[in-house]
Motif scaffolding. Structure first.
Motif, short mmCIF file in Angstrom:
data_model
loop_
_atom_site.label_atom_id
_atom_site.label_comp_id
_atom_site.label_asym_id
_atom_site.label_seq_id
_atom_site.Cartn_x
_atom_site.Cartn_y
_atom_site.Cartn_z
N VAL A 28 0.85 -1.18 0.00
CA VAL A 28 0.00 0.00 0.00
C VAL A 28 0.89 1.23 0.00
CG1 VAL A 28 -1.83 -1.24 1.25
CG2 VAL A 28 -0.15 0.12 2.52
N PRO A 29 0.36 2.40 -0.35
CA PRO A 29 1.19 3.62 -0.38
C PRO A 29 1.74 3.97 1.01
CG PRO A 29 -0.83 3.94 -1.63
CD PRO A 29 -0.99 2.65 -0.90
N ASP A 30 2.94 4.50 1.03
CA ASP A 30 3.53 4.97 2.28
C ASP A 30 2.71 6.14 2.83
OD1 ASP A 30 5.52 3.12 1.97
OD2 ASP A 30 7.06 4.56 1.37
N PRO A 31 2.50 6.20 4.14
CA PRO A 31 1.77 7.33 4.72
C PRO A 31 2.62 8.59 4.76
CG PRO A 31 2.54 5.90 6.45
CD PRO A 31 2.91 5.22 5.16
N VAL A 32 1.96 9.73 4.83
CA VAL A 32 2.64 11.04 4.89
C VAL A 32 2.12 11.78 6.12
CG1 VAL A 32 3.01 13.24 3.72
CG2 VAL A 32 2.89 11.11 2.38
N ALA A 33 3.02 12.40 6.85
CA ALA A 33 2.63 13.16 8.04
C ALA A 33 1.95 14.46 7.65
CB ALA A 33 3.86 13.45 8.90
N GLY A 34 0.77 14.69 8.23
CA GLY A 34 0.08 15.95 8.07
C GLY A 34 0.39 16.87 9.24
N PRO A 35 -0.27 18.02 9.32
CA PRO A 35 -0.06 18.93 10.44
C PRO A 35 -0.34 18.24 11.78
CG PRO A 35 -1.29 20.01 8.70
CD PRO A 35 -1.22 18.57 8.32
N GLY A 36 0.58 18.39 12.71
CA GLY A 36 0.40 17.80 14.03
C GLY A 36 0.59 16.29 14.07
N GLU A 37 1.22 15.73 13.03
CA GLU A 37 1.37 14.27 12.95
C GLU A 37 2.83 13.87 12.76
OE1 GLU A 37 -2.90 13.04 10.90
OE2 GLU A 37 -1.12 13.29 9.63
N ILE A 38 3.12 12.63 13.10
CA ILE A 38 4.41 12.03 12.82
C ILE A 38 4.18 10.69 12.13
CG2 ILE A 38 5.68 13.12 14.70
CD1 ILE A 38 5.23 10.62 16.39
N VAL A 39 5.17 10.25 11.35
CA VAL A 39 5.15 8.91 10.78
C VAL A 39 6.11 8.06 11.59
CG1 VAL A 39 5.67 7.48 8.76
CG2 VAL A 39 4.55 9.70 8.47
N VAL A 40 5.67 6.87 11.96
CA VAL A 40 6.47 5.95 12.76
C VAL A 40 6.73 4.68 11.97
CG1 VAL A 40 6.59 4.61 14.89
CG2 VAL A 40 5.50 6.87 14.90
N ARG A 41 8.00 4.30 11.88
CA ARG A 41 8.36 3.00 11.33
C ARG A 41 8.09 1.96 12.42
NH1 ARG A 41 9.36 0.54 6.54
NH2 ARG A 41 10.55 2.37 5.88
N VAL A 42 7.10 1.11 12.20
CA VAL A 42 6.64 0.17 13.23
C VAL A 42 7.66 -0.96 13.38
CG1 VAL A 42 4.80 -1.38 13.95
CG2 VAL A 42 4.24 0.75 12.76
N ARG A 43 8.10 -1.19 14.60
CA ARG A 43 8.98 -2.31 14.91
C ARG A 43 8.25 -3.41 15.65
NH1 ARG A 43 12.52 -1.87 11.09
NH2 ARG A 43 13.98 -0.11 11.29
N ALA A 44 7.20 -3.06 16.36
CA ALA A 44 6.39 -4.05 17.06
C ALA A 44 4.98 -3.51 17.22
CB ALA A 44 6.98 -4.38 18.43
N THR A 45 4.01 -4.42 17.19
CA THR A 45 2.61 -4.05 17.38
C THR A 45 1.98 -5.14 18.26
OG1 THR A 45 0.52 -3.55 16.24
CG2 THR A 45 1.96 -5.16 15.20
N THR A 46 0.67 -5.11 18.43
CA THR A 46 0.00 -6.13 19.22
C THR A 46 -1.29 -6.55 18.52
OG1 THR A 46 -1.40 -4.60 20.52
CG2 THR A 46 0.83 -5.05 21.35
N VAL A 47 -1.87 -7.64 19.00
CA VAL A 47 -3.23 -8.03 18.64
C VAL A 47 -4.01 -8.11 19.94
CG1 VAL A 47 -4.74 -9.79 17.68
CG2 VAL A 47 -2.57 -9.28 16.56
N ASN A 48 -5.14 -7.42 19.99
CA ASN A 48 -5.93 -7.37 21.21
C ASN A 48 -7.42 -7.53 20.91
OD1 ASN A 48 -6.85 -4.66 20.42
ND2 ASN A 48 -4.75 -4.04 20.92
N ARG A 49 -8.24 -7.49 21.95
CA ARG A 49 -9.69 -7.69 21.77
C ARG A 49 -10.29 -6.64 20.87
NH1 ARG A 49 -13.17 -7.97 26.97
NH2 ARG A 49 -11.83 -6.26 27.60
N THR A 50 -9.79 -5.40 20.95
CA THR A 50 -10.31 -4.34 20.11
C THR A 50 -10.06 -4.65 18.64
OG1 THR A 50 -9.93 -2.69 21.84
CG2 THR A 50 -10.16 -1.87 19.59
#
Length: 328
Positions: A20-42
């Motif tokens: 998918v296309p790389d995201p771009v930071a808008g005003p008040g935002e940062i882009v983070v290169r994800v190194r770890a995530t989780t899977v949860n009930r949500t």
């Protein structure tokens, strides 16, 4: 970038990997290169569209957001206008909701939300589960009104919310009784290590009846305890909190009557609407840095095993959190 997407509701098998296309930071935002995530009930609820009320929020007839994943830890790679509190290279962790998520190589994050710098000496995979359930636990602690010296019962204490809540309450000087539906042998001493003064394992013959009453608050951290069942455990004027709406939304209805119940000195229900802002994120990061909170990790999966991670979470057997590590 590579991301795990789903275009329809369903089981773990609806999740697939795409470019998918790389995201771009808008005003008040940062882009983070994800190194770890989780899977949860949500994540599981958003993916499955169950209960059906989730589809009102997530989209009908198909989900609006295709990339799931609410928690992340990684490295800042881009900084938008007005987000100068962060810099490229900062190690951060946090929670996103209602927008393309962290089951991807990169994620866009608003800096006024639940994001904070990873404390020193913390591994990114250790920090990844430190925000989503912890901020729900923080909401439960806040609405309980519990103070140092009070007694609180946490039901479902081995879950991600419950294990965080035990630590947050203990750090505040609250006496904690932790109740677990099951306590696997490899985690037999876990709840005591997290700060619980008393542990009741229901699967080993323990019972709520043995606890007597007089608790200042009872928290149903997994939503598997009703106000009716908890009522006798509370002192007059005590508070019941649940992480779930309850059958037919009864916990919301009872919470609406809480001010009157409180004035009359009766047991009351409060619903833990969370505060998802930078102040809460900073508070949790500070507790982690000081040793007052450490998210419990059950299992770790590789990103390629994301479907398996979803399937494991849905067994209901996890203790604490399930972490997913991204490839280098």
């Amino acid at each position: 970038m590579r991301a795990a997407v789903r275009t329809t509701y369903g089981g773990p098998d609806v999740v697939r990997f795409e470019e998918v296309p790389d995201p771009v930071a808008g005003p008040g935002e940062i882009v983070v290169r994800v190194r770890a995530t989780t899977v949860n009930r949500t994540d599981c609820a958003y993916r499955s569209g169950r209960p059906w009320i989730n589809r009102v929020y997530c989209g009908l007839p198909r989900p609006r957001v295709q990339i799931l994943g609410s928690e992340f830890a990684g490295v800042v790679t881009d900084v938008g206008e007005g987000a100068s509190s962060y810099a490229i290279g900062d190690r951060v962790f946090g929670f996103v909701d209602g927008r393309p998520g962290a089951h991807a190589e990169q994620v866009v994050v608003g800096v006024d939300g639940l994001v904070a710098r990873v404390p020193e000496r913390w591994d990114l995979a250790e920090a990844a589960p430190g925000m989503e359930k912890a901020h729900y636990a923080q909401a439960c602690a806040r609405v309980s009104g519990a103070r140092a010296g009070d007694r609180v019962l946490v039901h479902g204490a081995t879950g991600a919310i419950g294990s965080a809540l035990v630590q947050l309450l203990h750090s505040a000087g609250v006496g904690v009784t932790a109740v677990a539906d099951r306590l696997p042998s490899q985690h037999a001493g876990l709840l005591g290590e997290l700060g619980a003064d008393r542990v009741v394992d229901l699967s080993a013959g323990g019972s709520l009846d043995e606890l007597g009453g007089g608790f200042d608050a009872v928290v149903a951290a997994t939503g598997h305890l009703s106000f009716g069942a908890a009522r006798g455990l509370l002192r007059p004027g005590g508070t019941f909190i649940s992480s779930e709406l309850g059958r037919a939304g009864q916990h919301l209805a009872l919470a609406a009557a809480a001010p009157v119940a409180g004035m009359l000195g009766r047991r009351r229900v409060r619903f833990p609407f969370p505060h998802a802002d930078a102040a809460v994120a900073a508070h949790l990061a500070r507790l982690m840095a000081e040793g007052g909170f450490r998210p419990v990790i059950d299992r770790t999966f590789a990103f390629a095993e994301l479907q398996a991670a979803y399937a494991y979470v849905e067994t209901g057997r996890k203790v604490g959190n399930v972490v997913v590590v991204m490839p280098e």
